[in-house]
Enzyme design. Structure first.
Site, PDB file in Angstrom:
ATOM      1  N   THR A 144     -37.908 -49.459  19.171  1.00  0.00           N
ATOM      2  CA  THR A 144     -36.867 -50.476  19.351  1.00  0.00           C
ATOM      3  C   THR A 144     -35.670 -49.861  20.055  1.00  0.00           C
ATOM      4  O   THR A 144     -35.194 -48.796  19.666  1.00  0.00           O
ATOM      5  CB  THR A 144     -36.433 -51.044  17.981  1.00  0.00           C
ATOM      6  OG1 THR A 144     -37.581 -51.581  17.339  1.00  0.00           O
ATOM      7  CG2 THR A 144     -35.367 -52.127  18.140  1.00  0.00           C
ATOM      8  N   SER A 181     -27.512 -37.520  29.288  1.00  0.00           N
ATOM      9  CA  SER A 181     -27.209 -37.668  27.864  1.00  0.00           C
ATOM     10  C   SER A 181     -25.834 -38.311  27.689  1.00  0.00           C
ATOM     11  O   SER A 181     -24.876 -37.909  28.347  1.00  0.00           O
ATOM     12  CB  SER A 181     -27.222 -36.285  27.205  1.00  0.00           C
ATOM     13  OG  SER A 181     -26.864 -36.404  25.849  1.00  0.00           O
ATOM     14  N   ALA A 227     -30.937 -36.117  26.324  1.00  0.00           N
ATOM     15  CA  ALA A 227     -31.475 -35.386  27.474  1.00  0.00           C
ATOM     16  C   ALA A 227     -32.673 -34.521  27.084  1.00  0.00           C
ATOM     17  O   ALA A 227     -33.592 -34.339  27.884  1.00  0.00           O
ATOM     18  CB  ALA A 227     -30.386 -34.535  28.119  1.00  0.00           C
ATOM     19  N   HIS A 250     -23.822 -38.283  24.980  1.00  0.00           N
ATOM     20  CA  HIS A 250     -22.786 -37.578  24.209  1.00  0.00           C
ATOM     21  C   HIS A 250     -22.103 -36.453  24.996  1.00  0.00           C
ATOM     22  O   HIS A 250     -21.144 -35.861  24.517  1.00  0.00           O
ATOM     23  CB  HIS A 250     -23.326 -37.095  22.854  1.00  0.00           C
ATOM     24  CG  HIS A 250     -24.179 -35.868  22.878  1.00  0.00           C
ATOM     25  ND1 HIS A 250     -23.668 -34.610  22.655  1.00  0.00           N
ATOM     26  CD2 HIS A 250     -25.513 -35.697  23.068  1.00  0.00           C
ATOM     27  CE1 HIS A 250     -24.666 -33.723  22.699  1.00  0.00           C
ATOM     28  NE2 HIS A 250     -25.786 -34.353  22.950  1.00  0.00           N
ATOM     29  N   CYS A 257     -27.013 -23.396  21.301  1.00  0.00           N
ATOM     30  CA  CYS A 257     -28.262 -23.043  20.624  1.00  0.00           C
ATOM     31  C   CYS A 257     -28.367 -21.547  20.469  1.00  0.00           C
ATOM     32  O   CYS A 257     -28.707 -21.037  19.421  1.00  0.00           O
ATOM     33  CB  CYS A 257     -29.476 -23.527  21.399  1.00  0.00           C
ATOM     34  SG  CYS A 257     -29.225 -25.061  22.237  1.00  0.00           S
ATOM     35  N   GLN A 299     -25.280 -32.113  32.790  1.00  0.00           N
ATOM     36  CA  GLN A 299     -23.936 -31.574  32.962  1.00  0.00           C
ATOM     37  C   GLN A 299     -23.326 -31.966  34.307  1.00  0.00           C
ATOM     38  O   GLN A 299     -22.188 -31.614  34.595  1.00  0.00           O
ATOM     39  CB  GLN A 299     -23.944 -30.043  32.835  1.00  0.00           C
ATOM     40  CG  GLN A 299     -24.267 -29.532  31.449  1.00  0.00           C
ATOM     41  CD  GLN A 299     -23.160 -29.796  30.422  1.00  0.00           C
ATOM     42  OE1 GLN A 299     -22.021 -30.120  30.770  1.00  0.00           O
ATOM     43  NE2 GLN A 299     -23.506 -29.658  29.157  1.00  0.00           N
TER      44      GLN A 299
HETATM   45  C1  LIG Z   1     -26.716 -30.926  26.078  1.00  0.00           C
HETATM   46  C2  LIG Z   1     -27.736 -30.690  27.087  1.00  0.00           C
HETATM   47  C3  LIG Z   1     -29.059 -31.103  26.889  1.00  0.00           C
HETATM   48  C4  LIG Z   1     -29.515 -31.751  25.599  1.00  0.00           C
HETATM   49  O1  LIG Z   1     -29.004 -33.056  25.487  1.00  0.00           O
HETATM   50  P1  LIG Z   1     -29.238 -33.894  24.153  1.00  0.00           P
HETATM   51  O2  LIG Z   1     -28.838 -35.275  24.535  1.00  0.00           O
HETATM   52  O3  LIG Z   1     -28.338 -33.279  23.130  1.00  0.00           O
HETATM   53  O4  LIG Z   1     -30.665 -33.790  23.789  1.00  0.00           O
HETATM   54  C5  LIG Z   1     -29.971 -30.869  27.887  1.00  0.00           C
HETATM   55  N1  LIG Z   1     -29.620 -30.268  29.025  1.00  0.00           N
HETATM   56  C6  LIG Z   1     -28.365 -29.866  29.270  1.00  0.00           C
HETATM   57  C7  LIG Z   1     -28.034 -29.203  30.569  1.00  0.00           C
HETATM   58  C8  LIG Z   1     -27.369 -30.059  28.306  1.00  0.00           C
HETATM   59  O5  LIG Z   1     -26.130 -29.647  28.541  1.00  0.00           O
END
Ligand SMILES: *Cc1c(COP(=O)(O)O)cnc(C)c1O
Length: 412
Positions: free
Chosen positions: A252, A212, A83, A214, A338, A192
């Site tokens: 890729t 994202s 993300a 994960h 973070c 989210q």
């Molecule tokens: C975790 C998160 C991101 C970052 O996602 P990544 O895939 O780890 O770069 C961005 N925005 C929100 C709201 C998130 O919770």
């Protein structure tokens, strides 16, 4: 449902409540991905042999699955590394698109994810104008304030759907309608929101959206940018690479990750309704339980406009860091991942004008697929015990009891 958190010596007895930071990869996702590492390892861009074709087909199927989940067209999905990158492509891509015009203004909010705020700072340093909308005490923006912030020069509005620290949902439909009326492009970081609420990009008039894998029980290292095709969203590519993905995001395509991301979406979609009910019950149980044992507990974020998966609460007169430490085997977060690294208090709670002593005492409990009722009950008992013990020793509590108004104290 298979509970797949692998117990090792380090993870034995741990209760994971940090789902907004990341989620475990679902074992079904992992199994789907496995063949694409060592056997079906072809490059999806190799069009001269069977291994390339198999990889290509797997990627096409992944585009279709993810698009189906979002109810958009497969060609509107661009794979990214996550993300953060999707946010970067959206913001930089739209703001720097060619030909340049005198439109150089972007509107966002004070409570966005750091990947948005950092990108905005960088754009500002290059001469772009950025407005950071404030939020109210519930974490919500004022749509009228957004309307008055839009000028002739506004090109893009970027407002996250669901906040990762509080779970607060912004008024997407109203924001979208306003952007449509004023001819401004609307991007949302929906990371989210996926799996936690109904996503309706068409109804929200969203031109770009970030996701994202994960955060939804898929693998780390892949995400997606939704890029609306009609009306077309123009942007300038950030990473051109070898021209893959129509030149919008070169490099890729990581086939196993795409396959995993798609499977994660399939599972979310299949379990959506029942899982939402289950999490809502656990969430209410957690908050009620915490309130019962500590009447001073306060929820951060609009109770009437939030996803139940995130429960961010303040335990006044004790320090969040000390609570988290005391919780030992409970994996929780104080502020966002973070900002906890940087040991600074949450920019989201500060923007909501939460009193300093609540900000410092706040804990984010994230509930997810593998959270059980037993986990919640244990969390209530353990948290109540730790908070009570810390409060006994708290000089702030002592000050409060002797009549000092802590709301008026200036903290360093
Ligand atoms: C975790 C998160 C991101 C970052 O996602 P990544 O895939 O780890 O770069 C961005 N925005 C929100 C709201 C998130 O919770």
């Amino acid at each position: 449902m298979t509970v797949n958190i692998v117990k090792t010596q380090q993870t034995d007895n741990l209760i994971y409540l940090d789902y907004p930071a990341t989620t475990p990869c679902d074992s079904r996702v992992f199994e789907k991905m496995a063949p694409y590492f060592c056997n079906l390892f072809g490059n999806p861009h190799s069009n001269n042999h069977a291994l390339g074709w198999a990889a290509h087909d797997a990627v096409e199927a992944a585009y279709a699955q993810i698009a189906g989940f979002l109810r958009v067209a497969p060609k509107e999905i661009i794979f990214t590394s996550g993300a953060s990158e999707a946010n970067l492509i959206a913001l930089r891509g739209v703001m720097t698109k060619l030909p340049r015009t005198d439109k150089n203004h972007l509107i966002t909010t004070e409570t966005e994810h750091k990947s948005i705020l950092t990108c905005c700072k960088q754009l500002e340093s290059e001469g772009f104008q950025v407005t950071y909308l404030p939020v109210d005490e519930h974490g919500l923006i004022d749509v009228a304030a957004l309307a008055s912030a839009i000028t002739e020069r506004t090109l893009l509005v970027s407002i996250g759907t669901v906040n990762n620290e509080t779970g607060v949902i912004q008024p997407m439909e109203q924001i979208g309608r306003l952007c449509h009326e004023r001819g401004v492009t609307f991007h949302t970081d929906a990371t989210q929101a996926a799996g936690k609420m109904q996503i309706d990009l068409a109804k929200w008039n969203v031109a770009l959206a970030s996701f994202s894998a994960h955060k939804i029980y898929g693998p780390k290292g892949i995400g997606a940018l939704y890029l609306r095709s009609a009306p077309a969203t123009k942007l300038r590519p950030v990473q051109v690479g070898g021209g893959q993905q129509r030149g919008i995001r070169g490099g890729t395509i990581p086939v196993p990750l795409c396959v995993g991301f798609a499977e994660a979406c399939r599972i979310l979609q299949d379990d959506f309704a029942s899982e939402l009910v289950r999490i809502a019950e656990l969430s209410a149980r957690l908050f009620d339980g915490l309130c019962k044992s500590d009447p001073l507990v306060k929820m951060n974020g609009a109770p009437h406009s939030k996803v139940p998966h995130i429960v961010n609460v303040g335990f006044p007169f004790v320090e969040g860091e000390s609570i988290a430490m005391g919780l030992g085997n409970l994996c929780v977060s104080t502020g966002s991942a973070c900002s906890s690294d940087q040991l600074e208090s949450s920019h989201v709670l500060r923007a909501m004008h939460v009193d300093d002593y609540y900000v410092q005492s706040s804990i984010r409990f994230g509930l997810g697929r593998f959270t059980t009722k037993e986990d919640v009950d244990y969390t209530i008992a353990k948290t109540s015990e730790v908070v009570a013990r810390l409060r006994e020793m708290s000089p702030l509590w002592e000050m409060h009891q002797s009549g000092v108004d802590l709301g008026r104290v200036q903290w360093k």
